[in-house]
Design a protein around this motif. Structure first.
Motif, PDB file in Angstrom:
ATOM      1  N   VAL A  23     -47.781 -13.261   4.504  1.00 52.82           N
ATOM      2  CA  VAL A  23     -47.198 -12.589   3.337  1.00 52.82           C
ATOM      3  C   VAL A  23     -48.279 -12.295   2.301  1.00 52.82           C
ATOM      4  CG1 VAL A  23     -45.602 -12.854   1.401  1.00 52.82           C
ATOM      5  CG2 VAL A  23     -44.917 -13.587   3.694  1.00 52.82           C
ATOM      6  N   ARG A  24     -49.069 -13.300   1.971  1.00 53.63           N
ATOM      7  CA  ARG A  24     -50.096 -13.111   0.945  1.00 53.63           C
ATOM      8  C   ARG A  24     -51.261 -12.273   1.459  1.00 53.63           C
ATOM      9  NH1 ARG A  24     -47.155 -17.468   0.063  1.00 53.63           N
ATOM     10  NH2 ARG A  24     -46.599 -17.988  -2.090  1.00 53.63           N
ATOM     11  N   LEU A  25     -51.554 -12.370   2.736  1.00 51.39           N
ATOM     12  CA  LEU A  25     -52.574 -11.490   3.310  1.00 51.39           C
ATOM     13  C   LEU A  25     -52.149 -10.028   3.196  1.00 51.39           C
ATOM     14  CD1 LEU A  25     -53.696 -13.425   6.520  1.00 51.39           C
ATOM     15  CD2 LEU A  25     -55.171 -12.757   4.616  1.00 51.39           C
ATOM     16  N   LEU A  26     -50.889  -9.755   3.480  1.00 48.34           N
ATOM     17  CA  LEU A  26     -50.400  -8.381   3.373  1.00 48.34           C
ATOM     18  C   LEU A  26     -50.428  -7.909   1.917  1.00 48.34           C
ATOM     19  CD1 LEU A  26     -47.482  -6.728   5.231  1.00 48.34           C
ATOM     20  CD2 LEU A  26     -47.584  -6.547   2.739  1.00 48.34           C
ATOM     21  N   ALA A  27     -50.015  -8.778   0.990  1.00 51.88           N
ATOM     22  CA  ALA A  27     -50.042  -8.409  -0.425  1.00 51.88           C
ATOM     23  C   ALA A  27     -51.467  -8.115  -0.873  1.00 51.88           C
ATOM     24  CB  ALA A  27     -49.431  -9.524  -1.267  1.00 51.88           C
ATOM     25  N   PHE A  28     -52.414  -8.929  -0.435  1.00 51.70           N
ATOM     26  CA  PHE A  28     -53.819  -8.703  -0.771  1.00 51.70           C
ATOM     27  C   PHE A  28     -54.303  -7.375  -0.197  1.00 51.70           C
ATOM     28  CE2 PHE A  28     -58.309  -9.108   0.539  1.00 51.70           C
ATOM     29  CZ  PHE A  28     -58.904  -9.319  -0.700  1.00 51.70           C
ATOM     30  N   GLU A  29     -53.940  -7.089   1.035  1.00 50.27           N
ATOM     31  CA  GLU A  29     -54.341  -5.830   1.660  1.00 50.27           C
ATOM     32  C   GLU A  29     -53.805  -4.635   0.872  1.00 50.27           C
ATOM     33  OE1 GLU A  29     -53.951  -3.503   5.977  1.00 50.27           O
ATOM     34  OE2 GLU A  29     -53.296  -5.594   5.785  1.00 50.27           O
ATOM     35  N   LEU A  43     -46.533   3.967  -1.544  1.00 53.30           N
ATOM     36  CA  LEU A  43     -46.868   4.634  -0.286  1.00 53.30           C
ATOM     37  C   LEU A  43     -47.593   3.700   0.670  1.00 53.30           C
ATOM     38  CD1 LEU A  43     -48.085   8.109  -1.597  1.00 53.30           C
ATOM     39  CD2 LEU A  43     -45.797   7.457  -0.821  1.00 53.30           C
ATOM     40  N   VAL A  44     -48.338   2.743   0.125  1.00 51.12           N
ATOM     41  CA  VAL A  44     -49.115   1.815   0.951  1.00 51.12           C
ATOM     42  C   VAL A  44     -48.238   0.708   1.531  1.00 51.12           C
ATOM     43  CG1 VAL A  44     -50.876   0.007   0.845  1.00 51.12           C
ATOM     44  CG2 VAL A  44     -51.320   2.231  -0.188  1.00 51.12           C
ATOM     45  N   LEU A  45     -47.354   0.158   0.698  1.00 50.71           N
ATOM     46  CA  LEU A  45     -46.625  -1.044   1.101  1.00 50.71           C
ATOM     47  C   LEU A  45     -45.627  -0.836   2.239  1.00 50.71           C
ATOM     48  CD1 LEU A  45     -46.234  -4.048   0.592  1.00 50.71           C
ATOM     49  CD2 LEU A  45     -44.599  -3.471  -1.216  1.00 50.71           C
ATOM     50  N   PRO A  46     -44.781   0.203   2.221  1.00 49.35           N
ATOM     51  CA  PRO A  46     -43.777   0.331   3.286  1.00 49.35           C
ATOM     52  C   PRO A  46     -44.342   0.330   4.707  1.00 49.35           C
ATOM     53  CG  PRO A  46     -43.206   1.758   1.475  1.00 49.35           C
ATOM     54  CD  PRO A  46     -44.574   1.233   1.169  1.00 49.35           C
ATOM     55  N   PRO A  47     -45.417   1.083   5.007  1.00 46.30           N
ATOM     56  CA  PRO A  47     -45.940   1.013   6.379  1.00 46.30           C
ATOM     57  C   PRO A  47     -46.508  -0.355   6.737  1.00 46.30           C
ATOM     58  CG  PRO A  47     -47.316   2.447   5.013  1.00 46.30           C
ATOM     59  CD  PRO A  47     -46.085   2.153   4.238  1.00 46.30           C
ATOM     60  N   LEU A  48     -47.085  -1.058   5.761  1.00 40.90           N
ATOM     61  CA  LEU A  48     -47.574  -2.413   6.033  1.00 40.90           C
ATOM     62  C   LEU A  48     -46.413  -3.348   6.367  1.00 40.90           C
ATOM     63  CD1 LEU A  48     -50.271  -2.871   3.218  1.00 40.90           C
ATOM     64  CD2 LEU A  48     -50.676  -2.536   5.665  1.00 40.90           C
ATOM     65  N   LEU A  49     -45.318  -3.230   5.617  1.00 39.38           N
ATOM     66  CA  LEU A  49     -44.142  -4.055   5.892  1.00 39.38           C
ATOM     67  C   LEU A  49     -43.525  -3.706   7.241  1.00 39.38           C
ATOM     68  CD1 LEU A  49     -42.399  -4.016   2.386  1.00 39.38           C
ATOM     69  CD2 LEU A  49     -43.644  -5.918   3.435  1.00 39.38           C
ATOM     70  N   ARG A  50     -43.459  -2.420   7.541  1.00 38.63           N
ATOM     71  CA  ARG A  50     -42.889  -1.990   8.818  1.00 38.63           C
ATOM     72  C   ARG A  50     -43.709  -2.544   9.986  1.00 38.63           C
ATOM     73  NH1 ARG A  50     -42.317   2.754   7.452  1.00 38.63           N
ATOM     74  NH2 ARG A  50     -44.262   3.665   8.226  1.00 38.63           N
ATOM     75  N   ARG A  53     -43.033  -6.261  10.356  1.00 39.35           N
ATOM     76  CA  ARG A  53     -41.724  -6.526  10.950  1.00 39.35           C
ATOM     77  C   ARG A  53     -41.734  -6.231  12.442  1.00 39.35           C
ATOM     78  NH1 ARG A  53     -38.334  -3.856   5.978  1.00 39.35           N
ATOM     79  NH2 ARG A  53     -37.505  -5.775   5.072  1.00 39.35           N
ATOM     80  N   GLU A  54     -42.356  -5.106  12.814  1.00 40.70           N
ATOM     81  CA  GLU A  54     -42.407  -4.747  14.233  1.00 40.70           C
ATOM     82  C   GLU A  54     -43.225  -5.759  15.030  1.00 40.70           C
ATOM     83  OE1 GLU A  54     -43.980  -0.832  14.081  1.00 40.70           O
ATOM     84  OE2 GLU A  54     -42.050   0.129  13.589  1.00 40.70           O
ATOM     85  N   GLY A  55     -44.220  -6.371  14.365  1.00 42.62           N
ATOM     86  CA  GLY A  55     -45.040  -7.371  15.040  1.00 42.62           C
ATOM     87  C   GLY A  55     -44.390  -8.732  15.123  1.00 42.62           C
ATOM     88  N   GLY A  56     -43.209  -8.866  14.513  1.00 42.74           N
ATOM     89  CA  GLY A  56     -42.480 -10.126  14.601  1.00 42.74           C
ATOM     90  C   GLY A  56     -42.977 -11.200  13.659  1.00 42.74           C
ATOM     91  N   THR A  57     -43.869 -10.866  12.700  1.00 45.33           N
ATOM     92  CA  THR A  57     -44.402 -11.888  11.797  1.00 45.33           C
ATOM     93  C   THR A  57     -43.632 -11.960  10.485  1.00 45.33           C
ATOM     94  OG1 THR A  57     -46.005 -10.301  10.901  1.00 45.33           O
ATOM     95  CG2 THR A  57     -46.730 -11.679  12.738  1.00 45.33           C
ATOM     96  N   PHE A  58     -42.767 -10.989  10.220  1.00 49.59           N
ATOM     97  CA  PHE A  58     -42.040 -10.946   8.951  1.00 49.59           C
ATOM     98  C   PHE A  58     -40.550 -10.954   9.193  1.00 49.59           C
ATOM     99  CE2 PHE A  58     -44.448  -9.288   5.045  1.00 49.59           C
ATOM    100  CZ  PHE A  58     -45.548 -10.061   5.337  1.00 49.59           C
ATOM    101  N   ASP A  59     -39.821 -11.673   8.319  1.00 49.53           N
ATOM    102  CA  ASP A  59     -38.375 -11.523   8.274  1.00 49.53           C
ATOM    103  C   ASP A  59     -38.019 -10.930   6.903  1.00 49.53           C
ATOM    104  OD1 ASP A  59     -38.564 -13.592   6.431  1.00 49.53           O
ATOM    105  OD2 ASP A  59     -37.851 -15.125   7.826  1.00 49.53           O
ATOM    106  N   THR A  60     -36.740 -10.854   6.590  1.00 47.97           N
ATOM    107  CA  THR A  60     -36.311 -10.216   5.346  1.00 47.97           C
ATOM    108  C   THR A  60     -36.867 -10.929   4.123  1.00 47.97           C
ATOM    109  OG1 THR A  60     -34.280  -9.459   6.420  1.00 47.97           O
ATOM    110  CG2 THR A  60     -34.299  -9.480   4.022  1.00 47.97           C
ATOM    111  N   ARG A  61     -36.868 -12.257   4.144  1.00 44.95           N
ATOM    112  CA  ARG A  61     -37.386 -13.010   3.002  1.00 44.95           C
ATOM    113  C   ARG A  61     -38.881 -12.777   2.819  1.00 44.95           C
ATOM    114  NH1 ARG A  61     -34.752 -19.061   2.597  1.00 44.95           N
ATOM    115  NH2 ARG A  61     -32.599 -18.412   2.158  1.00 44.95           N
ATOM    116  N   ASP A  62     -39.622 -12.729   3.920  1.00 43.37           N
ATOM    117  CA  ASP A  62     -41.059 -12.463   3.830  1.00 43.37           C
ATOM    118  C   ASP A  62     -41.315 -11.103   3.202  1.00 43.37           C
ATOM    119  OD1 ASP A  62     -41.729 -14.882   5.065  1.00 43.37           O
ATOM    120  OD2 ASP A  62     -41.651 -13.991   7.065  1.00 43.37           O
ATOM    121  N   ALA A  63     -40.556 -10.107   3.635  1.00 41.51           N
ATOM    122  CA  ALA A  63     -40.725  -8.753   3.096  1.00 41.51           C
ATOM    123  C   ALA A  63     -40.396  -8.723   1.607  1.00 41.51           C
ATOM    124  CB  ALA A  63     -39.842  -7.768   3.862  1.00 41.51           C
TER     125      ALA A  63
END
Length: 245
Positions: A23-29, A43-50, A53-63
């Protein structure tokens, strides 16, 4: 060959590997993209979250947490920069931008969320070790521990210039807006402290998500079962999410 360990450690302080917190790595990125490429966070955040999620590392709370960390840090960046500046021994322009991003993320967790102090500091230092290295992680740890000594209101009272001496700079720090924006808005309103403060405060409010119950697809009652959902103001088919989204 000696049986002694090559490096001794103080008793009671075992080595702990830094945790790679996705979660924090993605926020930093996301923050680095905004800083390095002048990218827009929305514009940056939605594709990172997607991708997460597709990689199975995030759930709704993480996002939801990643979204809050990115937008919350950027929303109060001016205020956090002033607080960080009060806690370091050099001008902010001499601190590497990636270090400032980690410090700002940590400051937001300490001052703008309900994350416990020890967890906010620990997670931020772990992030620093992963993305910056051990040396700069020690610097991050020292600065965040200073920040953790006061809450946001106390820090703002300390770092904001007095209103009577410099009203525009005071409002810029308190409400985390560039000074030129404060000046332009004030000119548009024709003066008056109450009006400009109300406008700047409203501009910092977290936006709510509005859902629409399309007839034949869903009903408002079904949407209202979502956590933190309340009826919309203007349409019987609208439902607002006051948190998350």
């Amino acid at each position: 060959m000696s049986d002694q360990p090559r490096r001794s450690r103080p008793a009671g302080k075992p080595y702990r590997r830094p945790q790679k917190d996705p979660v924090r790595l993605l926020a930093f990125e996301a923050l680095r993209a905004v800083d390095e490429r002048d990218a827009y966070a929305n514009l940056v955040l939605p594709p990172l979250l997607r991708k997460a999620r597709e990689g199975g590392t995030f759930d709704t709370r993480d996002a939801a947490l990643a979204t809050e960390l990115v937008y919350g840090t950027l929303r109060r960046q001016g205020t956090y920069d002033a607080i960080i500046a009060a806690c370091v021994d050099r001008p902010l322009r001499e601190v590497d931008p990636p270090v400032l991003d980690v410090l700002a993320l940590g400051a937001h967790q300490l001052l703008g969320t309900r994350i416990p102090t020890h967890a906010a500091v620990s997670a931020s230092v772990d992030l620093a070790r992963v993305v910056l290295g051990d040396g700069r992680a020690k610097f991050v740890n020292a600065v965040l521990r200073k920040i953790s000594r006061q809450d946001l209101d106390a820090w703002v009272a300390e770092v904001a210039p007095p209103y009577d001496e410099d009203p525009e700079d005071h409002l810029a720090v308190v409400h985390s807006h560039p000074r030129w924006v404060v000046s332009a808005l004030w000119d548009s309103l024709g003066g008056g402290r109450e009006g400009i403060e109300d406008l700047l405060a409203a501009d910092n409010e977290r936006p709510e998500v509005t859902l629409v119950a399309r007839p034949g697809r869903a009903t408002p009652d079904e949407l209202l079962r979502e956590e933190a959902a309340v009826p919309g103001r203007w349409s019987p088919y609208a439902v607002r999410l006051t948190e998350g989204g």
